[in-house]
Write an enzyme that holds these catalytic residues in place. Structure first.
Site, mmCIF file in Angstrom:
data_model
loop_
_atom_site.group_PDB
_atom_site.id
_atom_site.type_symbol
_atom_site.label_atom_id
_atom_site.label_comp_id
_atom_site.label_asym_id
_atom_site.label_seq_id
_atom_site.Cartn_x
_atom_site.Cartn_y
_atom_site.Cartn_z
ATOM 1 N N GLY A 14 10.688 9.577 5.183
ATOM 2 C CA GLY A 14 9.949 8.704 6.106
ATOM 3 C C GLY A 14 10.928 7.742 6.771
ATOM 4 O O GLY A 14 10.637 6.562 6.966
ATOM 5 N N ASP A 18 7.548 2.962 9.853
ATOM 6 C CA ASP A 18 7.444 1.512 9.978
ATOM 7 C C ASP A 18 8.047 0.769 8.768
ATOM 8 O O ASP A 18 8.793 -0.188 8.917
ATOM 9 C CB ASP A 18 5.934 1.225 10.098
ATOM 10 C CG ASP A 18 5.624 -0.221 10.273
ATOM 11 O OD1 ASP A 18 6.024 -0.762 11.304
ATOM 12 O OD2 ASP A 18 4.989 -0.799 9.364
ATOM 13 N N ARG A 48 12.124 14.315 10.077
ATOM 14 C CA ARG A 48 11.862 15.608 10.719
ATOM 15 C C ARG A 48 12.582 15.740 12.056
ATOM 16 O O ARG A 48 12.863 16.819 12.525
ATOM 17 C CB ARG A 48 10.353 15.661 10.963
ATOM 18 C CG ARG A 48 9.746 17.013 10.982
ATOM 19 C CD ARG A 48 8.269 16.889 11.183
ATOM 20 N NE ARG A 48 7.929 15.583 11.785
ATOM 21 C CZ ARG A 48 6.706 15.197 12.084
ATOM 22 N NH1 ARG A 48 5.699 15.974 11.834
ATOM 23 N NH2 ARG A 48 6.467 14.010 12.623
ATOM 24 N N ASP A 83 12.506 19.079 7.187
ATOM 25 C CA ASP A 83 11.062 19.241 7.373
ATOM 26 C C ASP A 83 10.466 19.330 5.973
ATOM 27 O O ASP A 83 10.802 20.250 5.215
ATOM 28 C CB ASP A 83 10.811 20.539 8.172
ATOM 29 C CG ASP A 83 9.337 20.689 8.510
ATOM 30 O OD1 ASP A 83 8.490 20.280 7.673
ATOM 31 O OD2 ASP A 83 9.040 21.202 9.600
ATOM 32 N N HIS A 174 4.565 -4.447 -3.447
ATOM 33 C CA HIS A 174 5.640 -5.392 -3.110
ATOM 34 C C HIS A 174 5.287 -6.834 -3.482
ATOM 35 O O HIS A 174 6.172 -7.674 -3.611
ATOM 36 C CB HIS A 174 6.083 -5.262 -1.648
ATOM 37 C CG HIS A 174 5.172 -5.920 -0.655
ATOM 38 N ND1 HIS A 174 4.052 -5.312 -0.160
ATOM 39 C CD2 HIS A 174 5.224 -7.131 -0.053
ATOM 40 C CE1 HIS A 174 3.461 -6.127 0.700
ATOM 41 N NE2 HIS A 174 4.149 -7.246 0.789
ATOM 42 N N LYS A 178 7.543 -10.597 -5.188
ATOM 43 C CA LYS A 178 7.608 -11.924 -4.556
ATOM 44 C C LYS A 178 7.945 -12.973 -5.605
ATOM 45 O O LYS A 178 7.481 -12.902 -6.739
ATOM 46 C CB LYS A 178 6.282 -12.253 -3.864
ATOM 47 C CG LYS A 178 6.060 -11.386 -2.618
ATOM 48 C CD LYS A 178 4.867 -11.867 -1.841
ATOM 49 C CE LYS A 178 4.539 -10.920 -0.708
ATOM 50 N NZ LYS A 178 5.083 -11.310 0.587
ATOM 51 N N GLU A 212 -4.097 -13.125 7.033
ATOM 52 C CA GLU A 212 -3.091 -12.652 7.995
ATOM 53 C C GLU A 212 -3.580 -12.924 9.412
ATOM 54 O O GLU A 212 -4.788 -12.899 9.665
ATOM 55 C CB GLU A 212 -2.878 -11.152 7.823
ATOM 56 C CG GLU A 212 -2.318 -10.780 6.462
ATOM 57 C CD GLU A 212 -1.933 -9.318 6.414
ATOM 58 O OE1 GLU A 212 -0.846 -8.987 6.876
ATOM 59 O OE2 GLU A 212 -2.744 -8.526 5.933
ATOM 60 N N HIS A 236 -2.468 -5.528 -4.181
ATOM 61 C CA HIS A 236 -1.930 -6.889 -4.272
ATOM 62 C C HIS A 236 -2.892 -7.873 -4.962
ATOM 63 O O HIS A 236 -2.498 -8.615 -5.855
ATOM 64 C CB HIS A 236 -1.594 -7.436 -2.883
ATOM 65 C CG HIS A 236 -0.745 -6.512 -2.051
ATOM 66 N ND1 HIS A 236 0.245 -5.738 -2.593
ATOM 67 C CD2 HIS A 236 -0.737 -6.252 -0.721
ATOM 68 C CE1 HIS A 236 0.827 -5.033 -1.622
ATOM 69 N NE2 HIS A 236 0.252 -5.325 -0.482
ATOM 70 N N LYS A 321 -7.558 -9.661 8.153
ATOM 71 C CA LYS A 321 -6.661 -9.664 9.310
ATOM 72 C C LYS A 321 -7.297 -10.487 10.422
ATOM 73 O O LYS A 321 -8.495 -10.732 10.412
ATOM 74 C CB LYS A 321 -6.407 -8.234 9.772
ATOM 75 C CG LYS A 321 -5.709 -7.390 8.675
ATOM 76 C CD LYS A 321 -4.781 -6.368 9.244
ATOM 77 C CE LYS A 321 -4.119 -5.532 8.168
ATOM 78 N NZ LYS A 321 -2.831 -6.057 7.725
HETATM 79 C C1 BG6 Z 1 0.868 -4.425 2.936
HETATM 80 C C2 BG6 Z 1 -0.335 -3.996 3.719
HETATM 81 O O1 BG6 Z 1 0.867 -3.843 1.655
HETATM 82 O O2 BG6 Z 1 0.870 -5.839 2.800
HETATM 83 C C3 BG6 Z 1 -0.368 -4.670 5.073
HETATM 84 O O3 BG6 Z 1 -0.309 -2.587 3.895
HETATM 85 C C4 BG6 Z 1 -0.243 -6.169 4.928
HETATM 86 O O4 BG6 Z 1 -1.556 -4.346 5.788
HETATM 87 C C5 BG6 Z 1 0.932 -6.533 4.039
HETATM 88 O O5 BG6 Z 1 -0.069 -6.722 6.209
HETATM 89 C C6 BG6 Z 1 0.952 -8.015 3.711
HETATM 90 O O6 BG6 Z 1 2.128 -8.292 3.008
HETATM 91 P P1 BG6 Z 1 2.867 -9.680 3.185
HETATM 92 O O7 BG6 Z 1 4.055 -9.572 2.296
HETATM 93 O O8 BG6 Z 1 3.215 -9.784 4.646
HETATM 94 O O9 BG6 Z 1 1.874 -10.715 2.763
#
Ligand code: BG6
Length: 457
Positions: A14, A18, A48, A83, A174, A178, A212, A236, A321
């Site tokens: 990938g 993004d 790819r 591929d 992720h 933090k 967000e 999260h 969002k």
């Molecule tokens: C990602 C989501 O896991 O976390 C996103 O897929 C979201 O949609 C993002 O914007 C938020 O993470 P952070 O670290 O910017 O709060």
């Protein structure tokens, strides 16, 4: 002539996606520059498109949201066209990696692709013998969301277990990388003043909030399938909830901590009548979003953790969002004091605020006399700001997580049992029927939350 073997290699499936542009390449560049992953590290970008390495780096320059450090990337990156449906391409990839590996090389395979592709890639890796099941020097990292329901997550996991052992599998969330999430257990268990009051006799409620300002950006296709429940709550927010609500672990080893987190996930429920689901106005006009989409971009849940420690304490989870601010935090609100109740004093309650973003830190809200001659009380904050104390730049979550994966530390990655329990909870929410409130301003949502629960968010 054979090259000098690399100490650490990361193979990214990938490579033009993004996540690679926004998070992985910047994190790897910083780790390389700070010499944190060994001098001989290499990034093998797999994609790819018919690029060579120079064309790939050109693509990164043009498409990365922040100007990449191309000089450092040039030293690290090899692009290998692959591929993922073609076994022969995996043979070529295997040869490429063999030429740069030695007996001590640790190789991470990062699946920065849609979860539906996990089994295909894993199957081909297995078929060509790129990774041996049980090989401790080969680790596989998966991005969230791991599936989009318990059923799909189980199917993916079963397919992965054909090729890899659980100890080779690193499931990324992720938020666990933090700074303040890593610090949460220290704040809880290394401070007497909190350790002794961490239960339903003193805690009134817990709010876990991730707001967000952005919409779905260029991720409409993925998001429309996931929605906020799969994108944020399952991972999260439930990870944060389980860290706040868990009992004291036997030790701070990954397995003992996870055991306690899992118990929490097994005991959560939610109040459908005091929950709220929303979609921002204009969402259905976003690129790659169905015009009649009913996907939620906002979720507010009143959850309950039915353990002896937290029975009866509402856990308010909120994420959305297109809200007024980008902010993530956990607020632990304590009960009123006996005096406050007895005299019906108009005082605030104490609150411990775990600040995750934009600034990491801890705040403690207290009542205090207004200085001077006036006989009045106001709410004040004792504040600790992580960045203000840190020397140099603070590492980002992905730096910490990649480094831990290179070193084989698994505590900041989700085990299958955690994933399974959290999908069970999310599936139970999806099974209830709920209305979708279309919002063009966050005020409408927050007013509705006050009506439903009396809580001000
Ligand atoms: C990602 C989501 O896991 O976390 C996103 O897929 C979201 O949609 C993002 O914007 C938020 O993470 P952070 O670290 O910017 O709060």
């Amino acid at each position: 002539m054979r090259n000098t073997p690399m100490e650490n290699i990361i193979v990214i499936f990938g490579a033009t996606g993004d996540l690679t542009m926004r998070k992985l390449l910047p994190a790897l560049t910083r780790l390389k520059k700070n010499n944190d992953i060994g001098r001989l590290s290499k990034v093998v970008a797999v994609g790819r498109r018919s690029f060579d390495t120079a064309a790939y780096l050109d693509y990164v320059t043009k498409n990365a949201p922040e100007t990449p450090d191309i000089k450092t990337l040039k030293d690290m990156v090899d692009y290998v066209k692959t591929d993922i449906g073609h076994v022969d391409d995996f043979m070529r990839l295997k040869e490429h990696l063999r030429a740069m590996s030695g007996p001590k090389t640790v190789t991470l395979y990062y699946f920065a692709v849609s979860p539906s592709l996990f089994p295909v890639i894993a199957g081909n890796i297995h078929q060509v013998g790129l990774v041996q099941k049980g090989d401790k020097q080969a680790r596989i990292i998966f991005e969230k969301p791991f599936g989009n329901s318990l059923e799909s997550a189980t199917a993916i996991n079963d397919a992965l277990y054909e090729a890899f052992d659980e100890h080779q599998i690193y499931r990324i969330d992720h938020y666990l990388g933090k700074e303040m999430i890593q610090n949460l257990l220290t704040v809880r268990f290394a401070n007497r003043i909190f350790e002794d009051v961490w239960h339903n006799r003193t805690i009134k409620n817990v709010k876990i909030i991730v707001k967000e300002t952005d919409g779905v950006l260029n991720r409409g296709a993925y998001y429309d399938d996931a929605g906020a429940l799969s994108d944020m709550i399952q991972s999260h927010l439930l990870q944060m909830l389980s860290l706040v609500a868990m009992d004291t672990p036997m030790s701070y080893h990954s397995t003992d901590v996870k055991k306690e987190k899992i118990k929490v996930l097994e005991h959560i429920a939610f109040e459908p009548k005091q929950s709220l689901f929303g979609q921002y106005a204009g969402y259905t006009k976003e690129h790659d979003v169905a015009p009649d989409s009913k996907t939620e971009t906002f979720v507010f849940l009143k959850a309950l953790v039915n353990t002896p420690r937290f029975k009866g304490v509402p856990f308010y989870l909120m994420t959305g969002k297109k809200l007024e601010v980008k902010q993530s935090m956990i607020i632990i609100e304590f009960e009123e004091t006996n005096e406050q109740r007895k005299w019906k004093l108009p005082l605030s309650t104490n609150k411990l605020i775990i600040k995750i973003a934009p600034l990491d830190g801890v705040g403690l809200m207290l009542n205090s006399k207004v200085p001077g001659l006036k006989d009045a009380v106001h709410e004040v904050e004792l504040e600790y700001c992580v960045a203000c104390q840190a020397v140099g730049n603070m590492p980002e979550a992905y730096e910490k997580l990649l480094l831990d994966a290179f070193f084989g530390h698994k505590s900041l990655f989700a085990d299958w049992c955690e994933i399974e329990r959290s999908w069970r909870f999310v599936d139970s929410i999806r099974k209830t029927s709920y209305d979708l409130m279309i919002y063009d301003h966050y005020d409408a949502l927050y007013e509705q939350i006050i009506t439903l629960t009396g809580e001000v968010i």
